[in-house]
Design a protein around this motif. Sequence first.
Motif, mmCIF file in Angstrom:
data_model
loop_
_atom_site.group_PDB
_atom_site.id
_atom_site.type_symbol
_atom_site.label_atom_id
_atom_site.label_comp_id
_atom_site.label_asym_id
_atom_site.label_seq_id
_atom_site.Cartn_x
_atom_site.Cartn_y
_atom_site.Cartn_z
ATOM 1 N N LEU A 159 4.912 2.918 -14.992
ATOM 2 C CA LEU A 159 4.820 3.418 -16.370
ATOM 3 C C LEU A 159 5.216 2.369 -17.407
ATOM 4 O O LEU A 159 4.712 2.406 -18.529
ATOM 5 N N ASP A 160 6.084 1.411 -17.055
ATOM 6 C CA ASP A 160 6.373 0.312 -17.997
ATOM 7 C C ASP A 160 5.108 -0.508 -18.245
ATOM 8 O O ASP A 160 4.790 -0.881 -19.366
ATOM 9 N N TRP A 161 4.417 -0.772 -17.162
ATOM 10 C CA TRP A 161 3.161 -1.536 -17.247
ATOM 11 C C TRP A 161 2.149 -0.764 -18.094
ATOM 12 O O TRP A 161 1.491 -1.328 -18.971
ATOM 13 N N LEU A 162 2.051 0.545 -17.836
ATOM 14 C CA LEU A 162 1.057 1.356 -18.552
ATOM 15 C C LEU A 162 1.368 1.415 -20.049
ATOM 16 O O LEU A 162 0.475 1.294 -20.887
ATOM 17 N N ARG A 163 2.676 1.612 -20.365
ATOM 18 C CA ARG A 163 3.065 1.649 -21.788
ATOM 19 C C ARG A 163 2.621 0.383 -22.498
ATOM 20 O O ARG A 163 2.012 0.423 -23.549
ATOM 21 N N GLU A 164 2.939 -0.761 -21.870
ATOM 22 C CA GLU A 164 2.610 -2.038 -22.507
ATOM 23 C C GLU A 164 1.102 -2.132 -22.769
ATOM 24 O O GLU A 164 0.680 -2.523 -23.858
ATOM 25 N N ARG A 165 0.295 -1.741 -21.785
ATOM 26 C CA ARG A 165 -1.155 -1.836 -21.941
ATOM 27 C C ARG A 165 -1.685 -0.785 -22.917
ATOM 28 O O ARG A 165 -2.516 -1.063 -23.757
ATOM 29 N N ALA A 166 -1.188 0.442 -22.794
ATOM 30 C CA ALA A 166 -1.740 1.535 -23.598
ATOM 31 C C ALA A 166 -1.327 1.398 -25.070
ATOM 32 O O ALA A 166 -2.129 1.674 -25.967
ATOM 33 N N TYR A 167 -0.105 0.937 -25.315
ATOM 34 C CA TYR A 167 0.337 0.793 -26.711
ATOM 35 C C TYR A 167 -0.504 -0.253 -27.450
ATOM 36 O O TYR A 167 -0.602 -0.213 -28.668
ATOM 37 N N ALA A 168 -1.094 -1.183 -26.705
ATOM 38 C CA ALA A 168 -1.925 -2.204 -27.350
ATOM 39 C C ALA A 168 -3.150 -1.574 -28.018
ATOM 40 O O ALA A 168 -3.773 -2.177 -28.881
ATOM 41 N N TYR A 169 -3.487 -0.351 -27.601
ATOM 42 C CA TYR A 169 -4.639 0.325 -28.211
ATOM 43 C C TYR A 169 -4.244 1.205 -29.398
ATOM 44 O O TYR A 169 -5.098 1.850 -29.994
ATOM 45 N N ARG A 220 0.841 -1.216 0.000
ATOM 46 C CA ARG A 220 0.000 0.000 0.000
ATOM 47 C C ARG A 220 0.866 1.254 0.000
ATOM 48 O O ARG A 220 0.500 2.265 -0.589
ATOM 49 N N ALA A 221 2.008 1.171 0.670
ATOM 50 C CA ALA A 221 2.896 2.345 0.710
ATOM 51 C C ALA A 221 3.612 2.539 -0.635
ATOM 52 O O ALA A 221 3.964 3.663 -0.998
ATOM 53 N N LEU A 222 3.829 1.449 -1.370
ATOM 54 C CA LEU A 222 4.556 1.544 -2.646
ATOM 55 C C LEU A 222 3.668 2.025 -3.793
ATOM 56 O O LEU A 222 4.129 2.712 -4.712
ATOM 57 N N LEU A 223 2.391 1.651 -3.763
ATOM 58 C CA LEU A 223 1.524 1.891 -4.924
ATOM 59 C C LEU A 223 1.422 3.362 -5.345
ATOM 60 O O LEU A 223 1.476 3.658 -6.538
ATOM 61 N N PRO A 224 1.302 4.309 -4.411
ATOM 62 C CA PRO A 224 1.233 5.717 -4.858
ATOM 63 C C PRO A 224 2.540 6.198 -5.496
ATOM 64 O O PRO A 224 2.552 7.208 -6.186
ATOM 65 N N LYS A 225 3.641 5.448 -5.252
ATOM 66 C CA LYS A 225 4.934 5.830 -5.834
ATOM 67 C C LYS A 225 5.183 5.107 -7.161
ATOM 68 O O LYS A 225 6.315 5.030 -7.616
ATOM 69 N N ARG A 226 4.138 4.558 -7.738
ATOM 70 C CA ARG A 226 4.219 3.806 -9.000
ATOM 71 C C ARG A 226 5.067 2.550 -8.835
ATOM 72 O O ARG A 226 5.710 2.102 -9.773
ATOM 73 N N GLN A 227 5.109 2.010 -7.630
ATOM 74 C CA GLN A 227 5.905 0.807 -7.356
ATOM 75 C C GLN A 227 5.000 -0.289 -6.778
ATOM 76 O O GLN A 227 3.836 -0.044 -6.502
ATOM 77 N N GLY A 228 5.597 -1.469 -6.576
ATOM 78 C CA GLY A 228 4.882 -2.547 -5.879
ATOM 79 C C GLY A 228 4.234 -3.568 -6.794
ATOM 80 O O GLY A 228 3.764 -4.608 -6.336
ATOM 81 N N ARG A 229 4.233 -3.282 -8.106
ATOM 82 C CA ARG A 229 3.559 -4.180 -9.045
ATOM 83 C C ARG A 229 4.115 -5.603 -8.970
ATOM 84 O O ARG A 229 3.389 -6.571 -9.131
ATOM 85 N N GLU A 230 5.426 -5.732 -8.701
ATOM 86 C CA GLU A 230 6.051 -7.064 -8.741
ATOM 87 C C GLU A 230 5.567 -7.968 -7.616
ATOM 88 O O GLU A 230 5.821 -9.172 -7.644
ATOM 89 N N ALA A 256 -3.127 4.513 -5.742
ATOM 90 C CA ALA A 256 -2.137 3.930 -6.661
ATOM 91 C C ALA A 256 -1.987 4.771 -7.921
ATOM 92 O O ALA A 256 -2.947 5.351 -8.418
ATOM 93 N N ARG A 257 -0.742 4.840 -8.394
ATOM 94 C CA ARG A 257 -0.465 5.421 -9.708
ATOM 95 C C ARG A 257 0.265 4.337 -10.502
ATOM 96 O O ARG A 257 1.088 3.601 -9.933
ATOM 97 N N PRO A 258 -0.039 4.222 -11.790
ATOM 98 C CA PRO A 258 0.503 3.057 -12.508
ATOM 99 C C PRO A 258 2.007 3.106 -12.698
ATOM 100 O O PRO A 258 2.577 4.178 -12.934
#
Length: 403
Positions: free
Chosen positions: A204-214, A172-182, A200-202
Amino acid sequence: MRVLIYGGSFNPPHLGHIRSVRTAIAALEPDLTLLIPAAIPPHKQLAAETPAQDDRFHMTGLAAGQIPGCETSDIELGRQGPSYTSDTLRQMHERYPAAELVFLMGTDMLLTIESWHEPQTIMALSSLAVFARETGREGEIEAQAAHLREAYGATVFVLEGEPVTVSSTQIRALLPKRQGREYLPDSVYGYIIRRRLYGARPDLDWLRERAYAYLKPTRVEHVRGAEAMARALARRWGADESDAAEAAILHDCTKKYDRDGQLRICEKYGIIPDKWELENDRLLHARTGAAFAADEFGAPEHIASAIRWHTTGRPGMTLLEKIVFLADAIEESRRPYPALETIRRTAFEDLDAALELCLRRTLVFLQEQGEPIHPNTARTREYYLKKLEEKGASPVEWAAQDQ
Ligand code: ATP
């Protein structure tokens, strides 16, 4: 029949929980495994940022989906008062009278079980299984298991395996820092981002992968360029660089849709196109993109509005709106157009002057093409022209060779 029961706050469920359940299933071969999120954990206060029960239940279901034979039960969510394990086990015993119940827990829980509500009942109704949360406490665990066997006649299974050393609190502490996904199953992470749980803020590697799919593959270079330029402008003007990157990554997320596609998205999100947007449906992607980014990726208001206004601009733009508008217009892979180099340079000297020039150039271009001009573009240009006048600055002219 053996039923494995795993209770917890699951706030959120993480890979430590999943490793623990998988290890228990492999060792104990239960016929059924149930993850049971607590309504009100008796041992600890739920964190202030805890989402609604439905969200925790849904996330627990997504985590259970990662484990064959594992299901989620809402038995504790439906009960009033503290979620005592002894009550849950009584209910489970009634539901499965012939079953051997095994209650799974981590190190911390095994060591404190005597302070729980009705520990004798818990150990009479079920066996215990413990999976360590960290290495190096094997001795303590074995000693406690021996003590519980001796003092309560408990059956205790000490499971072996490599722990995943993490807690929901850390995540929970990592998510607002765009961390913790692993530390999270991807389905749980996606849900958290979509609903922006825990602030939480995404990543950005994860977001790129998802957003580029569109995107159409040919648009990726532009979006990469817009991100790089948005970051550079954010650094120059003191905006949050990662928010600028996030908005730029998402700014064209509905661009690939044709008129019918745009209108379908408008209908889905209750967007009513104006007459200029109906005449020129390319204008619509800014509005549909903002709504889609908010719905699909949980883009918060300030990021959605930067997407919303990136094509026409609007009077009184926020810093982030200006940055995304200009980044889109001047990123490095843009095909050259008159004034491009001058706008690029000006964007790092005076944002308002760069906006005015960029909008003026757009107006000239649209007039030359005989294309309808959205009034927001003209209005925004006038607004920034006036701002320049108020500052005593003159609009920037572009050099003849900047064609
Ligand atoms: P919080 O940090 O919010 O207190 P938590 O990470 O301890 O949460 P809970 O959902 O409260 O997780 O824990 C449910 C059960 O999972 C408990 O028995 C706990 O000991 C166990 N557990 C939690 N994290 C791990 C882990 N990393 N490895 C093994 N077991 C774990």
